[in-house]
Write a protein that holds these residues in place. Structure first.
Motif, mmCIF file in Angstrom:
data_model
loop_
_atom_site.group_PDB
_atom_site.id
_atom_site.type_symbol
_atom_site.label_atom_id
_atom_site.label_comp_id
_atom_site.label_asym_id
_atom_site.label_seq_id
_atom_site.Cartn_x
_atom_site.Cartn_y
_atom_site.Cartn_z
ATOM 1 N N LYS A 144 0.969 -1.088 -0.009
ATOM 2 C CA LYS A 144 -0.234 0.031 0.062
ATOM 3 C C LYS A 144 0.879 1.388 -0.007
ATOM 4 C CE LYS A 144 -2.305 3.033 3.078
ATOM 5 N NZ LYS A 144 -2.816 3.261 4.571
ATOM 6 N N ARG A 145 2.022 1.335 0.890
ATOM 7 C CA ARG A 145 2.730 2.287 0.805
ATOM 8 C C ARG A 145 3.563 2.644 -0.304
ATOM 9 N NH1 ARG A 145 4.915 2.759 7.077
ATOM 10 N NH2 ARG A 145 2.790 2.066 8.396
ATOM 11 N N VAL A 146 3.910 1.595 -1.038
ATOM 12 C CA VAL A 146 4.788 1.938 -2.333
ATOM 13 C C VAL A 146 4.015 2.126 -3.474
ATOM 14 C CG1 VAL A 146 6.687 0.721 -1.000
ATOM 15 C CG2 VAL A 146 5.115 -0.656 -2.808
ATOM 16 N N LEU A 147 2.917 2.093 -3.568
ATOM 17 C CA LEU A 147 2.122 2.089 -4.725
ATOM 18 C C LEU A 147 2.115 3.527 -5.598
ATOM 19 C CD1 LEU A 147 -1.446 0.561 -4.026
ATOM 20 C CD2 LEU A 147 0.160 -0.308 -5.912
ATOM 21 N N PRO A 148 2.268 4.779 -4.779
ATOM 22 C CA PRO A 148 2.343 5.945 -5.602
ATOM 23 C C PRO A 148 3.757 5.796 -6.283
ATOM 24 C CG PRO A 148 1.328 6.204 -3.594
ATOM 25 C CD PRO A 148 1.836 4.941 -3.331
ATOM 26 N N PRO A 149 4.839 5.405 -5.609
ATOM 27 C CA PRO A 149 5.995 5.588 -6.404
ATOM 28 C C PRO A 149 6.440 4.544 -7.539
ATOM 29 C CG PRO A 149 6.523 4.858 -4.127
ATOM 30 C CD PRO A 149 5.279 5.381 -3.935
ATOM 31 N N LEU A 150 5.638 3.277 -7.196
ATOM 32 C CA LEU A 150 5.674 2.038 -8.063
ATOM 33 C C LEU A 150 4.819 2.871 -9.396
ATOM 34 C CD1 LEU A 150 5.043 -1.022 -6.257
ATOM 35 C CD2 LEU A 150 7.224 -0.666 -7.316
ATOM 36 N N SER A 151 3.842 3.498 -9.239
ATOM 37 C CA SER A 151 2.892 4.068 -10.244
ATOM 38 C C SER A 151 3.693 5.038 -11.042
ATOM 39 C CB SER A 151 1.751 4.816 -9.670
ATOM 40 O OG SER A 151 1.261 5.389 -10.692
ATOM 41 N N ASN A 152 4.600 5.981 -10.501
ATOM 42 C CA ASN A 152 5.414 6.748 -11.118
ATOM 43 C C ASN A 152 6.673 6.214 -12.109
ATOM 44 O OD1 ASN A 152 4.220 8.904 -10.227
ATOM 45 N ND2 ASN A 152 5.666 9.163 -8.242
ATOM 46 N N GLU A 153 7.071 4.922 -11.452
ATOM 47 C CA GLU A 153 8.334 4.298 -12.118
ATOM 48 C C GLU A 153 7.532 3.538 -13.339
ATOM 49 O OE1 GLU A 153 11.572 4.224 -12.105
ATOM 50 O OE2 GLU A 153 11.261 5.792 -10.463
ATOM 51 N N THR A 204 -2.388 4.712 -15.137
ATOM 52 C CA THR A 204 -2.954 5.874 -14.000
ATOM 53 C C THR A 204 -4.085 5.348 -13.436
ATOM 54 O OG1 THR A 204 -1.403 7.454 -15.048
ATOM 55 C CG2 THR A 204 -3.153 8.129 -13.493
ATOM 56 N N TYR A 205 -4.972 4.997 -14.490
ATOM 57 C CA TYR A 205 -6.296 4.594 -13.817
ATOM 58 C C TYR A 205 -6.124 3.174 -12.909
ATOM 59 C CZ TYR A 205 -11.047 2.820 -13.799
ATOM 60 O OH TYR A 205 -12.402 2.441 -13.518
ATOM 61 N N GLY A 206 -5.454 2.152 -13.365
ATOM 62 C CA GLY A 206 -5.204 1.065 -12.701
ATOM 63 C C GLY A 206 -4.628 1.341 -11.275
ATOM 64 N N PHE A 207 -3.364 2.254 -11.206
ATOM 65 C CA PHE A 207 -2.899 2.249 -9.985
ATOM 66 C C PHE A 207 -3.831 3.242 -8.754
ATOM 67 C CE2 PHE A 207 1.148 1.077 -11.972
ATOM 68 C CZ PHE A 207 1.692 0.475 -10.727
ATOM 69 N N GLN A 208 -4.786 4.094 -9.691
ATOM 70 C CA GLN A 208 -5.930 4.730 -8.778
ATOM 71 C C GLN A 208 -6.613 3.773 -8.133
ATOM 72 O OE1 GLN A 208 -7.017 7.714 -11.236
ATOM 73 N NE2 GLN A 208 -5.576 9.499 -10.783
ATOM 74 N N LYS A 209 -7.167 2.988 -8.926
ATOM 75 C CA LYS A 209 -8.097 1.940 -8.345
ATOM 76 C C LYS A 209 -7.537 0.764 -7.129
ATOM 77 C CE LYS A 209 -11.766 1.056 -9.949
ATOM 78 N NZ LYS A 209 -13.002 1.580 -9.687
ATOM 79 N N LEU A 210 -6.265 0.623 -7.334
ATOM 80 C CA LEU A 210 -5.412 -0.164 -6.290
ATOM 81 C C LEU A 210 -5.234 0.791 -5.074
ATOM 82 C CD1 LEU A 210 -2.683 -1.776 -8.475
ATOM 83 C CD2 LEU A 210 -4.457 -2.903 -7.266
#
Length: 219
Positions: A144-153, A204-210
């Motif tokens: 959960k905590r790494v989802l935003p940086p994973l999304s960017n990469e 972006t949509y997929g990571f936002q849903k996650l």
């Protein structure tokens, strides 16, 4: 419009190559990055130091240089060049996986180290092994905590796939440039830009849903 329909075929073929590089890199670099992160925080100094040097090298040098080294440089290394014979696709995958695993390793390491030490002590008091602690307590929170940086990469990876142009692979960018040079029009560049925007929009949509899904579980 007729011209756009005419070039869609070869551009879609190029997009397939781009997506192949993307998906294979993600599938291989994420677990490798996690393993490197666990090794990076281990108590074994030799392992820790070796992984630190690996991460420093691959984060500190350009991805294009790494692509060129893997494809053109490895064959000149004694023994390695004889044993490791790579196609352009395999060379691209190797360079991308090694590069992105280094970035993912640092993301996972930061996520793991952000977990409160009290949870480690509590799990130890309950008699949990290290693997049980990681699997049941730490990693679910880390994800959960790494989802935003994973999304960017991950979004960056979509754009970085264009670098395989230097290996003469017919990805989306190389196909686009060939069409521009052949037909003397900028339209293929616009269509390629739309293709990349669609791919990043889907991610972006997929990571936002996650992220929303994990937020609901926390509530």
């Amino acid at each position: 419009m007729d011209y756009i329909l005419q070039i869609l075929g070869p551009m879609l073929d190029g997009t397939v190559v781009t997506l192949q590089i993307f998906f294979v890199t993600i599938i291989m670099s994420l677990p490798l990055g996690l393993m490197l992160a666990l090794g990076r925080i281990s108590r074994f100094k030799l392992l820790n130091s070796g992984i630190s040097i690996y991460i420093w090298i691959f984060r500190g040098t350009p991805l294009m240089l790494q692509l060129l080294f893997v494809y053109f440089g490895l064959p000149f290394i004694p023994v390695v060049g004889e044993v490791l014979v790579l196609t352009d696709f395999q060379a691209a995958i190797l360079a991308f996986v090694l590069n992105y695993a280094a970035y993912f390793a640092e993301i996972f390491r930061a996520g793991i180290q952000s977990i409160d030490r009290g949870q480690y002590e509590g799990a130890k008091a309950l008699g949990m092994t290290y693997s049980q602690l990681m699997r049941r307590i730490v990693l679910p929170q880390v994800i959960k905590r790494v989802l935003p940086p994973l999304s960017n990469e991950t979004i960056t990876l979509v754009k970085d796939t264009s670098l395989i142009y230097v290996l003469a692979m017919n990805d989306l960018l190389r196909t686009t440039k060939a069409l521009v040079q052949r037909d003397f029009t900028m339209t293929p560049f616009i269509v390629a830009g739309i293709f990349y925007l669609i791919m990043t929009l889907v991610l972006t949509y997929g990571f936002q849903k996650l992220e929303k899904r994990y937020a609901i579980y926390d509530d």
